[in-house]
Design a protein around this motif. Sequence first.
Motif, PDB file in Angstrom:
ATOM      1  N   PHE A  12       0.854  -1.185   0.000  1.00 47.17           N
ATOM      2  CA  PHE A  12       0.000   0.000   0.000  1.00 47.17           C
ATOM      3  C   PHE A  12       0.893   1.237   0.000  1.00 47.17           C
ATOM      4  O   PHE A  12       1.886   1.294   0.714  1.00 47.17           O
ATOM      5  N   HIS A  15      -1.420   7.716  -2.001  1.00 48.65           N
ATOM      6  CA  HIS A  15      -1.772   8.240  -3.325  1.00 48.65           C
ATOM      7  C   HIS A  15      -2.887   9.248  -3.154  1.00 48.65           C
ATOM      8  O   HIS A  15      -4.000   8.913  -2.762  1.00 48.65           O
ATOM      9  N   THR A  18      -4.673   9.041   0.155  1.00 47.09           N
ATOM     10  CA  THR A  18      -5.354   7.828   0.573  1.00 47.09           C
ATOM     11  C   THR A  18      -4.446   6.631   0.363  1.00 47.09           C
ATOM     12  O   THR A  18      -3.481   6.685  -0.384  1.00 47.09           O
ATOM     13  N   GLN A  20      -3.338   3.462  -1.290  1.00 48.41           N
ATOM     14  CA  GLN A  20      -3.537   2.924  -2.633  1.00 48.41           C
ATOM     15  C   GLN A  20      -2.829   1.578  -2.734  1.00 48.41           C
ATOM     16  O   GLN A  20      -1.621   1.487  -2.572  1.00 48.41           O
ATOM     17  N   LYS A  21      -3.605   0.522  -2.968  1.00 47.36           N
ATOM     18  CA  LYS A  21      -3.017  -0.798  -3.114  1.00 47.36           C
ATOM     19  C   LYS A  21      -2.274  -0.891  -4.447  1.00 47.36           C
ATOM     20  O   LYS A  21      -2.785  -0.453  -5.480  1.00 47.36           O
ATOM     21  N   THR A  22      -1.074  -1.429  -4.417  1.00 47.58           N
ATOM     22  CA  THR A  22      -0.309  -1.642  -5.635  1.00 47.58           C
ATOM     23  C   THR A  22       0.167  -3.083  -5.690  1.00 47.58           C
ATOM     24  O   THR A  22       0.289  -3.754  -4.661  1.00 47.58           O
ATOM     25  N   GLU A  44      -1.182   0.241  -9.872  1.00 46.30           N
ATOM     26  CA  GLU A  44      -2.202   0.602  -8.896  1.00 46.30           C
ATOM     27  C   GLU A  44      -3.465  -0.218  -9.130  1.00 46.30           C
ATOM     28  O   GLU A  44      -3.920  -0.358 -10.265  1.00 46.30           O
ATOM     29  N   ILE A  46      -7.088  -0.115  -9.254  1.00 49.14           N
ATOM     30  CA  ILE A  46      -8.125   0.918  -9.297  1.00 49.14           C
ATOM     31  C   ILE A  46      -9.528   0.329  -9.130  1.00 49.14           C
ATOM     32  O   ILE A  46     -10.483   1.057  -8.858  1.00 49.14           O
ATOM     33  N   GLU A  80     -12.183   8.239 -12.736  1.00 45.23           N
ATOM     34  CA  GLU A  80     -11.362   8.695 -11.618  1.00 45.23           C
ATOM     35  C   GLU A  80     -12.215   9.194 -10.457  1.00 45.23           C
ATOM     36  O   GLU A  80     -11.953   8.899  -9.289  1.00 45.23           O
TER      37      GLU A  80
END
Length: 329
Positions: A12, A15, A18, A20-22, A44, A46, A80
Amino acid sequence: MKTSFFLLILTFTVHYGTAQKTVGSIERSDPGLDAIIDHTARAEVIAEGFTWSEGPLWVEPEQMLLFSDVPENTVYKWTENGGTEIYLKPSGYTGTIPGHSKEPGSNGLLLNAGGKLVLCQHGNRQVARMEAPLDEPEPVFHTLADRYNGKKLNSPNDAVYNSKGELFFTDPPYGLPAQNDNDPTKEIDFNGVYKVTADGQVVLLTDKITRPNGIALFPGEKKLLIASSDSNAANWYVLDPENTEKEPELFYSATDKRKGLKGLPDGLKIDSRGIVYASGPGGIWIFDRKGKVLGKIRLQEPASNVALSGDEKTLYITNDMYVLRVRLN
């Protein structure tokens, strides 16, 4: 040049304020990759929670990503600001037989020259145009191709238009009830690559690729690149779109590079420079136009397809239960 390898990770990052899981990592095989993507880039997440995500399409005027969840017979929309929502359901099978297919929905998505949505529909066994406008989607379809020589197509998978309005598509058996060549509903005894001419004629380009899947045109439109999702021939081929007599030529083989990796050659896109982004064993393979491997976006789950943003600075990836975004240079 020694290949640099960065271990696969799921993490994480911060981003826009917040978490953001990657996922994934970048593997550099050639210095040419540096102009395309930074070695520190991460994919990322999304959107997530899908059964099998496929067919991503970036729609520039609407600033939205459309993609299929094939088993769920649904097209989703991501933006987005708005996140993910159902865009179109049903998307690929409009019949009423329960359990008709394990993968009844749409697969590849694209736009025609008039900005209409075109779908490769597994369940309906056709390539079709959605008749409703993009901002008011409805499951009302006009058939563009559903037969060859009077026989039903298998299950159109992916497609691309050229500048003359000709449509090229692949037709493996994955949308049939048994998902293989022994399916009793299969009417054509091969898996073909086809062209739909401007006047609607369906022309066979080749029946020599065992599992034709992803398809794209190189700049100049003189060559088609086609993925073969055959575990015994995990290859990419080049085909002359104007010469039905010419055999497909091998672009690159990953058949002996699959050990321990998830995924097969599947969907792909080619940018304006001729750089190829192709889903394959272990993630997204990045080639130059001559078939040299520049590097990979390593992913733990199988990748099915990719899409490029209008400015070619963002790559979107359908990655099993995930939809990913990767920033490009």
